[in-house]
Design a protein around this motif. Structure first.
Motif, short mmCIF file in Angstrom:
data_model
loop_
_atom_site.label_atom_id
_atom_site.label_comp_id
_atom_site.label_asym_id
_atom_site.label_seq_id
_atom_site.Cartn_x
_atom_site.Cartn_y
_atom_site.Cartn_z
N LEU A 32 0.83 -1.20 0.00
CA LEU A 32 0.00 0.00 0.00
C LEU A 32 0.87 1.26 0.00
CD1 LEU A 32 -2.72 1.46 0.23
CD2 LEU A 32 -2.60 1.13 2.71
N PHE A 33 1.92 1.27 0.82
CA PHE A 33 2.79 2.46 0.88
C PHE A 33 3.49 2.68 -0.47
CE2 PHE A 33 3.30 1.28 5.62
CZ PHE A 33 2.11 1.93 5.91
N TYR A 34 3.90 1.60 -1.12
CA TYR A 34 4.56 1.74 -2.43
C TYR A 34 3.60 2.35 -3.45
CZ TYR A 34 7.31 0.52 -6.56
OH TYR A 34 8.03 0.59 -7.72
N LEU A 35 2.37 1.83 -3.50
CA LEU A 35 1.39 2.35 -4.48
C LEU A 35 1.02 3.79 -4.15
CD1 LEU A 35 -0.96 -0.78 -4.73
CD2 LEU A 35 0.74 -0.02 -6.41
N ALA A 36 0.95 4.12 -2.86
CA ALA A 36 0.59 5.49 -2.47
C ALA A 36 1.70 6.48 -2.79
CB ALA A 36 0.29 5.53 -0.97
N LYS A 70 -7.39 -5.38 -0.84
CA LYS A 70 -8.73 -4.96 -1.26
C LYS A 70 -9.76 -5.21 -0.17
CE LYS A 70 -8.14 -5.50 -6.27
NZ LYS A 70 -8.58 -6.24 -7.49
N ASN A 71 -9.64 -6.34 0.51
CA ASN A 71 -10.59 -6.65 1.59
C ASN A 71 -10.42 -5.67 2.76
OD1 ASN A 71 -11.67 -8.83 0.23
ND2 ASN A 71 -10.21 -10.30 1.11
N ALA A 72 -9.16 -5.28 3.04
CA ALA A 72 -8.90 -4.39 4.17
C ALA A 72 -9.36 -2.96 3.89
CB ALA A 72 -7.41 -4.40 4.50
N LEU A 73 -9.25 -2.51 2.65
CA LEU A 73 -9.66 -1.15 2.29
C LEU A 73 -11.08 -1.18 1.75
CD1 LEU A 73 -6.35 0.11 0.60
CD2 LEU A 73 -7.13 0.50 2.93
N SER A 74 -11.17 -1.43 0.47
CA SER A 74 -12.45 -1.65 -0.21
C SER A 74 -12.12 -2.13 -1.61
CB SER A 74 -13.28 -0.36 -0.26
OG SER A 74 -12.65 0.60 -1.09
N GLU A 75 -13.03 -2.80 -2.24
CA GLU A 75 -12.75 -3.40 -3.55
C GLU A 75 -12.36 -2.36 -4.57
OE1 GLU A 75 -12.13 -6.58 -5.98
OE2 GLU A 75 -12.79 -6.68 -3.88
N ASP A 76 -13.01 -1.17 -4.50
CA ASP A 76 -12.74 -0.15 -5.52
C ASP A 76 -11.58 0.78 -5.14
OD1 ASP A 76 -13.97 1.08 -3.45
OD2 ASP A 76 -15.54 2.07 -4.64
N ALA A 77 -10.89 0.51 -4.02
CA ALA A 77 -9.76 1.36 -3.63
C ALA A 77 -8.50 1.02 -4.43
CB ALA A 77 -9.47 1.20 -2.14
N VAL A 78 -8.49 -0.18 -4.99
CA VAL A 78 -7.33 -0.63 -5.77
C VAL A 78 -7.80 -0.95 -7.18
CG1 VAL A 78 -5.45 -2.29 -5.97
CG2 VAL A 78 -6.25 -1.59 -3.71
N VAL A 79 -7.10 -0.39 -8.16
CA VAL A 79 -7.42 -0.64 -9.57
C VAL A 79 -6.37 -1.60 -10.12
CG1 VAL A 79 -7.74 0.37 -11.85
CG2 VAL A 79 -8.37 1.67 -9.81
N SER A 80 -6.81 -2.80 -10.48
CA SER A 80 -5.85 -3.80 -10.97
C SER A 80 -6.30 -4.32 -12.33
CB SER A 80 -5.74 -4.96 -9.98
OG SER A 80 -6.99 -5.60 -9.80
N SER A 81 -5.31 -4.61 -13.14
CA SER A 81 -5.56 -5.22 -14.44
C SER A 81 -4.63 -6.42 -14.56
CB SER A 81 -5.28 -4.21 -15.56
OG SER A 81 -3.90 -3.90 -15.62
N GLN A 82 -4.64 -7.04 -15.74
CA GLN A 82 -3.79 -8.21 -15.92
C GLN A 82 -2.31 -7.84 -15.81
OE1 GLN A 82 -4.54 -10.35 -19.50
NE2 GLN A 82 -3.09 -11.98 -19.06
N GLY A 83 -1.99 -6.59 -16.18
CA GLY A 83 -0.58 -6.21 -16.23
C GLY A 83 -0.13 -5.24 -15.16
N THR A 84 -1.05 -4.41 -14.59
CA THR A 84 -0.64 -3.36 -13.67
C THR A 84 -1.55 -3.28 -12.46
OG1 THR A 84 -1.97 -1.69 -14.81
CG2 THR A 84 0.30 -1.98 -15.56
#
Length: 992
Positions: free
Chosen positions: A34-38, A74-88
């Motif tokens: 989370l810290f890295y993504l933030a 995602k479970n700890a924050l919320s499903e829509d707090a993290v945007v994930s795709s197959q590559g990123t």
């Protein structure tokens, strides 16, 4: 429905807040993710995250671990707090963070002066946070911590300027003093504090602060304050005897030109200053005539305020060397913090990041961040030009180049483009030049400027005896006329010689008689030094380049660097330049010291060895960089020249990174000469590939034959078979195009023995545990063989194995040649996927961008842009396709890859023949011209087909069709005739 407000804070002890209440997760790696993504604030490739947190795991296991941790996040924050795709993976825009707030504030030109991003900093970046068994993550934290530390300093400086404008001096000083307590040897912060104290009426405290800085610098670095700090202090408290004594002791007096009056050149100064903007003033004259002194006087006599960009060329060895030094010099200016903050805001993080990578010391006296990626020539050029463009937006620039005859080709190109840049209309360009020293590239620039009518020559001739008398009387008003005339005759109108004489008289030397007087004076000054200082002066002379403070300290023994520097500076031999490096004060002293040492060749070789060994210990552990060039040079001239081998290979690798192939070949020749074992054979292979790339086939064959003999003597048949096979393969004309990234358009039979040798070589290389570089090259040669004979499936298999082999290696261990093979394989794989918008294409493009974002090599960058243009056309984005095609062509026009240049032009013609037939015809015609000149049949066929289709008249189209038929007949591939039939139909449909 109410949504949770999530905020992540990394600037201090890390915190996670949900609706304003601090929360946490039990799993530390989830928090680290989370810290890295933030902090990154952009989509991050999954492969990067997997390697960052699980470097010791296989790619499959690391990817699985990442998926598990992502699900937990995602479970700890919320499903829509993290945007994930197959590559990123990325954080959603709705997730707040202090890092995001900082950049939003910094990039807002209309921000409120009552608020500052400084308020966001609660302490060091991720203070106290770490995870086990994840060295890459720890390295990232350390690198980011340094960058955020510098940003906090920049924010403090900017806030202090805002408060000073509001005359809130106490608040401004409090911010700077707090910042100094965390960065105790940042001289720019002390200068800022002294400036605020002066305006606040606190002059009494300035001396105390200056003494505090002097003590800290001496205790920690063994060096006195820089000249900028001394001058800032002097301008505030005024000059006095004790201050003057300190300046003289610290060696700053020798750097000032005021100790030598500027006499007898006013007419030439007026001519130079009267030249119109965007003109180029060339100052010529013999050595020592005063060209450098003339150059240094100019800024003091300009009527308008100008930012002075001064660079002195020391050697042609290092590309962009002088320009990089000029930017380092700017960082020592008193108003650099304001310049830097503005430049960073306008250039953007990516360009500014490149500049920081190029010049790690761009933050004055800050701890130097390690260079984390290499830059191509085009990127370096673009970054430097962009920086100068930003400087010249609202300030007049004065470019001053001392000794332009030593300028390298890359620096000359930037200078030429700056002269022609329409955004630098108010800039002036002045350079000194010694016509005796041959400089073909420099003369070519002067010829170009002469044709444009913007070259103005100012020649400096000998100063009259009357003016020389004025100089002498300035220092010794009571000197008798007979002695004065004797000294004036000895100086012969040369102000440098007069300055040397004055220094001699000042030190007590009086034996001036005959032509050897100056040599005797140098000998007198040299013999007055202690043994340690004399040895150090000799090392500086042999180094023949500015000496970084850390190298100077390492050359001194037992912590004596401060005392030795004082001794050399007091003797007028050395001083610190504007970037804090140690330099000899004149070229003739340097030449004298080297010639004195060269009387005993072993002593000169020993000096080179001492320098090489010391630089080896300081810089040798790093990945390929500019220092390897100097280490290699010193080892090659030392008592143990064989030790230069590894550094010659690293220097060649660095030069390949920035696309300086000619220079790289020079160093790989040294590597082949001095390396032993498989490393020698690897260097031979790289040397052969690059020499044939530049058309030096005869010399390349000589090196290859020698390498075959060595490989056979060593019992390394894997190398011997590879060398034999590649020599035969290079005898096939089509191989040059395939090697450059061009996809074949017909089949050709080849000697099956080539394939058999390569397969046997691969088998033996695997058994022998050969270097990944050799195996990748073997697979690359096999791929070329398969493509030429038309077996694309087998070729794709080889290319996939090259990609897999590269991905399995530690990213930091890959060489430029290995990375080039990897990227070439990716590009070719993408080109071979012809069945429409296959999702695999986009996966490969993402992999290519991720792998080469930080290590682009120009010819392969152009291939990447070409691939992106084709993808854009496939997806229906014609505008983007046209833009990327032009970008690829612009890169290719300045490179060595003519086969790819012709192929890209032909591709442009194919893609635009319906939407823009005129441009398509021009592109096909240029591709035809290049392909015919270099014998590139694949591109010649494609361009001829394009010309048949796009020629404006039936007669012209028929002419090209006849040439196409003749070429197809000589090739003999039946599949070509069907394409020619379509071309014939196109001709028949044309009007007369």
């Amino acid at each position: 429905m109410a949504y949770d407000v999530i905020r992540v804070e990394v600037l201090g002890t890390p915190r996670i807040l949900k609706n304003g209440v601090e929360t946490s997760f039990s799993r530390k790696r989830v928090r680290a993710l989370l810290f890295y993504l933030a902090t990154e604030l952009k989509p991050v490739p999954r492969t990067t995250l997997a390697w960052l947190f699980w470097p010791d795991k296989s790619p499959q296991v690391a990817s699985r671990n990442l998926s598990i941790h992502l699900s937990y996040l995602k479970n700890a924050l919320s499903e829509d707090a993290v945007v994930s795709s197959q590559g990123t993976i990325a954080l959603a825009e709705s997730v707040e963070s202090d890092a995001r707030d900082f950049f939003a504030f910094a990039n807002n030109p209309n921000r409120n002066g009552d608020h500052s991003p400084l308020e966001l900093f609660r302490g060091p970046f991720l203070d106290g946070f770490s995870i086990k068994d994840a060295d890459p993550f720890d390295q990232w934290v350390n690198s980011e911590a340094q960058q955020w530390r510098n940003r906090s300093i920049d924010a403090a400086l900017e806030r202090s300027f805002d408060l000073e404008t509001q005359k809130r001096y106490t608040d401004a000083l409090a911010i700077i003093e707090r910042t100094i307590s965390e960065n105790e040897i940042r001289e720019d912060l002390y200068r800022r504090a002294m400036s605020i104290m002066e305006k606040a009426g606190m002059r009494a405290q300035v001396g105390e602060l200056y003494r505090e800085l002097t003590t800290r610098l001496n205790d920690e670095l063994g060096l006195p304050p820089s000249i900028q700090t001394v001058e800032c202090y002097q301008s505030i408290i005024g000059s006095n005897d004790s201050f003057t004594a300190h300046v003289k002791k610290s060696g700053q007096r020798a750097l000032k030109e005021k100790d030598m009056p500027f006499i007898g050149r006013q007419e030439q100064i007026d001519r130079a200053l009267a030249a119109p903007n965007r003109s180029f003033v060339l100052v010529t004259g013999e050595t020592g005539i005063g060209k450098t002194r003339f150059l240094n006087e100019l800024p003091h006599q300009t009527g308008d305020r100008r930012i002075v960009v001064k660079f002195t060329q020391q050697t042609r060895e290092i590309p962009f060397g002088g320009l990089i030094d000029s930017i380092k010099g700017l960082t020592t200016a008193s108003d650099w913090p304001k310049i830097a903050l503005r430049a960073q805001r306008i250039m953007g993080d990516e360009q500014w990041g490149r500049l920081r990578c190029l010049i790690p010391s761009i933050d004055v006296n800050a701890e130097r961040p390690a260079s984390t990626f290499a830059l191509s020539t085009s990127q370096i050029q673009e970054t430097i030009e962009d920086f100068f463009r930003v400087l010249g937006t609202d300030c007049h620039l004065l470019f001053m180049c001392d000794d332009i005859h030593y300028a390298d080709a890359a620096s000359l190109k930037v200078l030429s483009r700056a002269i022609n840049d329409q955004t630098l209309l108010s800039a002036r360009f002045i350079a000194t030049f010694n016509p005796i020293i041959p400089a073909p590239r420099t003369m070519a620039l002067f010829n170009e400027l002469q044709r444009k009518g913007i070259l103005l020559r100012v020649e400096l001739t000998k100063i009259s005896d009357e003016r020389m008398m004025d100089i002498l009387l300035f220092f010794f008003p009571d000197i008798d006329e007979q002695t004065a005339r004797k000294l004036i005759t000895l100086a012969d109108g040369n102000p440098f010689l007069m300055k040397t004489i004055v220094q001699g008289l000042d030190s007590g030397y009086t034996e001036f008689s005959g032509k050897a007087s100056l040599q005797s004076l140098f000998e007198y000054a040299f013999k007055s030094l202690t043994a340690d200082a004399a040895h150090l002066a000799t090392l500086l002379a042999v180094h023949n380049a500015p000496c970084d403070a850390e190298l100077f300290i390492a050359l001194c023994e037992n912590g004596t660097n401060g005392a030795l520097f004082d001794e050399l500076s007091s003797a007028g031999i050395a001083a610190r330049d504007g970037s804090g490096r140690i330099v000899l004060l004149n070229k003739r002293m340097q030449e004298f010291l080297v010639s004195r040492l060269a009387r005993d060749s072993r002593r000169l070789e020993s000096a080179h060895f001492r320098l090489a060994q010391t630089m080896d210990e300081l810089y040798g552990h790093a990945s390929s960089n500019m220092q390897d060039i100097a280490i290699c040079r010193h080892y090659s001239l030392s008592t143990q020249p064989q030790k230069c081998g590894p550094y010659a290979a690293k220097a060649g690798d660095y030069l390949l990174q920035i696309d300086e192939i000619e220079a790289a070949i020079k160093y790989y020749k040294l590597a082949v000469k001095h390396l032993e074992g498989p490393e020698k054979l690897d260097a031979s292979l790289i040397l052969y590939i690059n020499m044939t790339h530049l058309g030096k086939t005869y010399e390349a064959d000589l090196y290859l034959q020698s390498a075959i003999s060595i490989a056979q003597a060593m019992g390394r048949d894997d190398y011997a078979l590879t060398f034999e096979a590649v020599r035969k393969l290079n005898g096939v004309p089509e191989n040059e195009e395939v090697r450059a990234g061009v996809i074949p358009c017909y089949k050709k039979s080849l000697d099956p023995q080539i394939r058999a040798s390569l397969l046997k070589a691969e088998q033996l290389a695997t058994r022998n545990g050969a270097s990944p570089l050799l195996i990748s090259y073997i697979l690359g040669f096999l791929s070329s063989w398969y493509m030429i004979v038309g077996d694309f499936d087998a070729s794709i298999e080889c290319l996939n194995r090259i990609v897999g082999l590269s991905l399995c290696q530690n990213p930091t261990s890959n060489t430029s040649s290995g990375l080039s093979l990897f990227f070439s394989a990716l590009v070719t794989l993408i080109s071979l996927m012809k069945e429409g918008p296959d999702p695999r294409i986009f996966d490969l493009v993402k992999l290519a961008e991720e792998s080469f974002k930080e290590t682009p090599i120009r010819s392969f960058s152009s291939s990447s842009e070409g691939i992106k243009s084709m993808l854009a056309y496939i997806m229906g984005d014609k505008e983007e396709g046209d833009r990327m095609t032009e970008k690829a062509l612009a890169l290719l026009e300045t490179g060595h890859n003519e086969p790819m240049h012709a192929a890209t032009l032909a591709t442009k013609g194919m893609l635009q023949h319906k939407s823009n037939p005129v441009q398509a015809y021009l592109a096909n015609h240029e591709a035809y011209r290049i392909a015919k000149r270099i014998g590139a049949n694949y591109s010649l066929i494609r361009s001829l087909i394009g010309l048949v289709v796009t020629s404006p008249t039936k007669q012209e189209a028929a002419t090209y069709l006849a040439e196409l038929r003749e070429l197809a007949g000589s090739i003999g591939d039946a599949s070509l005739y069907e394409r020619i039939a379509h071309c014939a139909a196109a001709v028949n449909e044309k009007g007369e």
